[in-house]
Design a protein around this motif. Structure first.
Motif, mmCIF file in Angstrom:
data_model
loop_
_atom_site.group_PDB
_atom_site.id
_atom_site.type_symbol
_atom_site.label_atom_id
_atom_site.label_comp_id
_atom_site.label_asym_id
_atom_site.label_seq_id
_atom_site.Cartn_x
_atom_site.Cartn_y
_atom_site.Cartn_z
ATOM 1 N N UNK A 1 15.846 -8.653 6.100
ATOM 2 C CA UNK A 1 15.150 -7.469 6.609
ATOM 3 C C UNK A 1 15.035 -6.388 5.537
ATOM 4 N N UNK A 2 16.106 -6.215 4.756
ATOM 5 C CA UNK A 2 16.062 -5.217 3.684
ATOM 6 C C UNK A 2 15.042 -5.593 2.620
ATOM 7 N N UNK B 1 11.775 -3.424 1.659
ATOM 8 C CA UNK B 1 11.742 -2.882 0.304
ATOM 9 C C UNK B 1 10.515 -3.353 -0.468
ATOM 10 N N UNK B 2 10.121 -4.618 -0.283
ATOM 11 C CA UNK B 2 8.992 -5.164 -1.047
ATOM 12 C C UNK B 2 7.653 -4.975 -0.349
ATOM 13 N N UNK B 3 7.647 -5.048 0.960
ATOM 14 C CA UNK B 3 6.405 -4.953 1.728
ATOM 15 C C UNK B 3 6.571 -3.877 2.807
ATOM 16 N N UNK C 1 4.047 -1.111 9.581
ATOM 17 C CA UNK C 1 2.850 -1.106 10.414
ATOM 18 C C UNK C 1 2.967 -2.141 11.530
ATOM 19 N N UNK C 2 3.470 -3.331 11.204
ATOM 20 C CA UNK C 2 3.661 -4.359 12.229
ATOM 21 C C UNK C 2 4.718 -3.945 13.247
ATOM 22 N N UNK D 1 8.704 6.988 0.969
ATOM 23 C CA UNK D 1 8.493 7.871 2.117
ATOM 24 C C UNK D 1 7.042 7.867 2.582
ATOM 25 N N UNK D 2 6.095 7.996 1.650
ATOM 26 C CA UNK D 2 4.696 8.109 2.043
ATOM 27 C C UNK D 2 4.188 6.862 2.762
ATOM 28 N N UNK D 3 4.423 5.641 2.267
ATOM 29 C CA UNK D 3 4.008 4.473 3.049
ATOM 30 C C UNK D 3 4.659 4.393 4.415
#
Length: 253
Positions: free
Chosen positions: A155-156, A160-162, A168-169, A192-194
């Motif tokens: 999960x991490x 972290x990568x996606x 969003x999902x 933060x922004x994503x």
């Protein structure tokens, strides 16, 4: 050459020349900034975070914001000012683990579909940002060394990568509690922004469905209310199916 004799008759020896010692340059001392001296250890910060969350949960139990569904909004506030205050209270309540569906229903019942959606969505982003900031500042350093299990590491790594598409999902297909997704993202290396952008975009469908359901609660047989119920149930079903199909990928990591 014989040594010179002193007046008392003794022999005087030549003294060695004095060696001039140069002072050793002092190493520069870098003083600690006040922030570095005052910043506590990771586990102290984690304890502070847990204390804040426990206090917020107790405050929710005392003030019982769910009464908005039965008692309505205070008559002193109305219009856009009331919607702004509600958005602020919404954000604080989500940090304190109040379920978002109740707040979304209250937003629709109090302000109607359009203004209720706007207020609830603003509160959603505010609450997510507050939880993310608290988790990142107070909990990340202490919790990251504890991510040792296979599922936790998977999960991490996914966050972290996606980060954007994963969050969003999670917002589009509810299954993970809102507060849990916030703090998991904070402990990961997601930016933060994503995180905020994915939260805002992914929360629109579900929030709109609940706001419409709250606004049409007095007419439960109306088409708008029935469509809103379908929009609430369908993403949950799709999210369950996707999670069931992806379970093998997580186990394999």
């Amino acid at each position: 050459m014989p040594d010179a004799t002193t007046r008392s008759g003794g022999t005087a020896t030549a003294e060695p020349p004095a060696v001039a010692l140069r002072p050793t340059p002092a190493l520069p001392v870098v003083p600690l900034t006040p922030a570095a001296r005052a910043w506590p250890s990771p586990y102290v910060r984690l304890g502070l975070l847990l204390t804040l969350l426990a206090g917020a949960a107790v405050a929710v139990l005392v003030f019982d914001p769910q009464r908005l569904l039965t008692d309505g909004w205070p008559p002193q506030l109305g219009g856009f000012a009331a919607a702004g205050v509600f958005a602020l209270a919404y954000g604080l309540c989500t940090v304190a683990f109040v379920p978002r569906p109740l707040l979304n229903l209250a937003a629709g019942a109090l302000f109607g579909s359009t203004l209720g959606l706007t207020s609830a969505l603003a509160g959603t982003v505010l609450g997510a940002g507050l939880a993310f900031g608290l988790g990142r500042a107070l909990g990340q350093d202490a919790l990251r060394p504890l991510l040792r299990g296979r599922w936790l590491k998977a999960a991490d790594g996914q966050l972290s990568r996606h980060g954007f598409r994963s969050m969003l999902a999670a917002r589009l297909f509810p299954g993970v509690p809102f507060w849990a997704a916030n703090y998991c993202a904070a402990v990961s290396r997601m930016r933060t922004l994503p995180f905020l952008l994915a939260t805002a975009l992914g929360s629109i469908p579900n929030t709109a469905a609940y706001a419409v359901a709250g606004a049409r609660a007095s007419t439960p047989t109306s088409p708008a209310f029935l469509i809103a119920l379908a929009a609430i149930g369908l993403p949950a079903l799709v999210g369950t199916v996707l999670a069931w199909r992806k379970r093998h990928h997580l186990r394999a990591r």
